[in-house]
Design an enzyme around this catalytic site. Structure first.
Site, short mmCIF file in Angstrom:
data_model
loop_
_atom_site.label_atom_id
_atom_site.label_comp_id
_atom_site.label_asym_id
_atom_site.label_seq_id
_atom_site.Cartn_x
_atom_site.Cartn_y
_atom_site.Cartn_z
N GLU A 38 -37.31 -36.10 69.02
CA GLU A 38 -37.63 -35.38 67.80
C GLU A 38 -38.20 -36.40 66.82
O GLU A 38 -37.73 -37.55 66.75
CB GLU A 38 -36.40 -34.69 67.22
CG GLU A 38 -35.75 -33.67 68.16
CD GLU A 38 -36.68 -32.53 68.55
OE1 GLU A 38 -37.60 -32.21 67.76
OE2 GLU A 38 -36.52 -31.98 69.65
N ASP B 8 -36.32 -36.29 75.70
CA ASP B 8 -37.01 -35.57 74.65
C ASP B 8 -36.83 -36.33 73.34
O ASP B 8 -35.75 -36.92 73.11
CB ASP B 8 -36.46 -34.15 74.51
CG ASP B 8 -37.21 -33.35 73.45
OD1 ASP B 8 -38.37 -32.99 73.68
OD2 ASP B 8 -36.63 -33.12 72.37
N ASP C 265 -32.71 -30.00 74.46
CA ASP C 265 -34.01 -29.76 75.11
C ASP C 265 -34.14 -30.56 76.40
O ASP C 265 -34.75 -30.08 77.37
CB ASP C 265 -35.13 -30.12 74.15
CG ASP C 265 -35.31 -29.09 73.03
OD1 ASP C 265 -34.42 -28.22 72.90
OD2 ASP C 265 -36.30 -29.16 72.30
N HIS D 142 -34.94 -27.31 69.89
CA HIS D 142 -35.61 -28.40 69.14
C HIS D 142 -34.63 -29.50 68.73
O HIS D 142 -34.87 -30.19 67.75
CB HIS D 142 -36.34 -27.86 67.92
CG HIS D 142 -37.49 -26.96 68.28
ND1 HIS D 142 -38.64 -27.43 68.87
CD2 HIS D 142 -37.65 -25.62 68.15
CE1 HIS D 142 -39.47 -26.42 69.08
NE2 HIS D 142 -38.90 -25.31 68.65
#
Length: 567
Positions: A25, A23, A169, A164
């Site tokens: 960000e 994941d 995540d 998040h």
């Protein structure tokens, strides 16, 4: 309804498949305009966690308030974090040949591919499983009205709910993946190939062509899709040729043009290679030779632009495709070469006009640059050959790494512009200087490697053996391996004896295409490489542009921060 694969086509059982669930960000939703702020990944196989990767990333720009509110990642948190160019190689090493998994994979894989292109790494060619698409295929609307990660995590009761943050995540996505794989297992999906074929949007015609991969070896190398007239349609590389080519006949291949290519293909040829470097080099050479219609890189596989001094009494800079010794480059596009030309003229007092001036000097009228003090007007006979020659010499010394004085001069001029509050002009010249430093640095590093008549390099193969490359003037002349338990030096001796003879040609890279030298250099630069033999010293110039890398990094960070603040 899916078609059951034959026993030979079952491939890798899901329990033996290594997945890297990851994941990202970011500062926003655009892979080209925004930057990564955090990477989190979990490597799993057979339901067991093999390792985790997690780090904040300095995006070198501001983080919008709405993103801070969503993720909790603040500017203070990333200010001491490593930049993406330091993190990306380690993450790609962590991924290896594993199957990539992400929730809404288009977003995360899009950012990953854009980052690879921006920093000069090969885009991952691993299979990709999107847990959003898999959930929509497996779960009914009544059971899962929403396929958001938070909703699926709640549905399956995962231990660590998403928040998040990248690693959290990714951990949640691992549990979601496992629960979804349990569901598809009940429907007879037990291998990676079956899983990829189970996903939607695969035409029967695409599935029927699986037989094209049947006779390919499960070894690293290059594959060539051929059309009905035996023309080469597409060239690619793989660590496992059979597995990679099979992926073109499953739902994991979603590119429209590639599906069009698969529909035309009647045969797939392969070239087995010793390791990834040999495969990449052979791919590059085949792209140059065949220019396949379905490869985006075909048109410019070996094309490059260079800046070189013209052969005349008052030399000027000229853009060329075939460089002579002492040329500046290589540049991937004409525009980047033109920008570098402007940067050189900021640093070195060469004339900017295109007219040919005799040795006795011209008789024209000085242009505006003369009035600005940036040219001494040899076109008007106001400068003779002897007075002009130091400018040409300075350019040659700047390119070869014998001086960085022009860079100091431009940096000093930037400070004067800032002091005079001419910030827009200062910003433009700062960006040009940073780009010039980058191309000088890259060109000097490539030239230093290409200057070596013979270099033998070894890299660990990850299984206690060695991969070898014999490099002559930057060109891969031979490649081989010594697996665990095999004495390495006899292998090296055989590779050197059978290596291609490379006759150097005139030019900064002695005739070797820039992309090939760059591929070899990146392979050597990776951690763990060992120099087995080098018949002449491999050295960088004492006053190379590498000494200005930190200046360029600060300039680029300032530029990115300013652009983000403008938006």
């Amino acid at each position: 309804m899916t078609t059951q694969l034959s026993f030979d086509e079952l491939g890798t059982p899901l329990r033996d498949t290594t997945f890297v669930v990851f994941d990202l960000e970011t500062t926003g939703g655009s892979a080209t305009e925004d930057a990564i702020t955090e990477i989190g990944a979990v490597k799993v196989r057979g339901g067991r966690v093999l390792g985790e990767f997690g780090t904040l990333v300095d995006p070198r720009r501001g983080i919008p308030p709405q993103v801070v509110a969503l993720t909790g990642i603040t500017q203070a948190m990333v200010s001491a974090a490593p930049a993406l160019d330091a993190v990306l190689p380690a993450f790609l090493e962590f991924v290896g040949d594993a199957v990539l998994v992400a929730h809404n994979s288009g977003f995360d894989v899009g950012f990953l591919k854009a980052a690879c292109e921006r920093h000069g790494y090969r885009r991952p060619t691993s299979s990709v499983v999107c847990t959003v698409k898999l959930a929509r295929r497996v779960l009914t609307r009544d059971e899962a009205p929403s396929c958001r990660l938070s909703a699926l995590s709640a549905l399956f009761g995962v231990a660590e709910m998403p928040n998040h943050r990248a690693l959290t995540d990714a951990r949640a996505t691992v549990e979601v993946l496992h629960r979804l794989l349990e569901r598809v297992g009940n429907q007879g999906v037990h291998s990676l190939e079956e899983l990829l074929a189970y996903l939607p949007d695969v035409s029967p015609a695409q599935r029927r062509k699986r037989s094209l991969a049947a006779d390919l070896p499960a070894e690293p190398g290059v594959y060539l899709f051929r059309g009905p007239s035996d023309e080469v349609l597409y060239v690619g590389t793989a660590s496992d040729l059979r597995r990679r080519v099979r992926q073109y006949f499953t739902a994991s291949e979603g590119r429209r043009r590639v599906r069009e290519m698969v529909a035309l293909a009647v045969r797939v040829d392969s070239v087995v290679c010793a390791h990834a470097l040999e495969a990449s080099v052979r791919e590059l050479r085949l792209l140059t030779a065949y220019k396949p219609a379905y490869n985006r890189r075909s048109k410019n596989a070996s094309a490059a632009w260079w800046l070189t001094l013209t052969d005349e009494a008052f030399p000027r800079l000229s853009l060329v495709r075939t460089p002579r010794p002492g040329a500046l480059g290589p540049f991937r596009t004409r525009r980047s070469a033109e920008n570098a030309l402007d940067a050189v003229l900021d640093a070195v007092p060469l004339r900017a006009c295109n007219q040919r001036i005799p040795a006795s000097g011209g008789s024209g009228t000085p242009c505006a640059l003369y009035g600005m003090g940036r040219c001494k007007a040899p076109c008007a006979g106001l400068q003779d050959v002897t007075d002009y020659e130091p400018a040409a010499t300075t350019f040659r010394e700047l390119v070869s790494g014998r001086t960085t004085a022009p860079l100091h001069d431009v940096a000093t001029a930037l400070e004067d512009l800032s002091a005079a509050e001419r910030f827009e002009e200062a910003g433009t010249r700062r960006d040009r200087l940073a780009a010039l430093i980058r191309v000088l640095d890259r060109g000097q590093r490539l030239a230093a490697l290409a200057a070596l008549p013979e270099l033998v390099v070894a890299r660990p193969d990850g299984e206690y053996g060695w991969e070898f490359a014999v490099v002559r003037h930057g060109r891969l002349a031979s490649a081989g391996v010594a697996r665990r338990g095999v004495a390495p030096m006899p292998v090296v001796a055989a590779l050197v004896a059978s290596a291609e003879t490379v006759v150097p040609r005139p030019g900064p890279l002695f005739g070797t295409p820039p992309e090939e030298v760059a591929l070899v250099l990146r392979w050597i630069d990776r951690p763990g490489s060992r120099l087995v033999h080098c018949d002449t010293p491999w050295a960088s110039p004492a006053r190379a542009a590498a000494t200005w890398r930190s200046w360029a990094e600060r300039a680029e960070a300032g530029r990115d921060l300013y652009r983000h603040a403008e938006h």
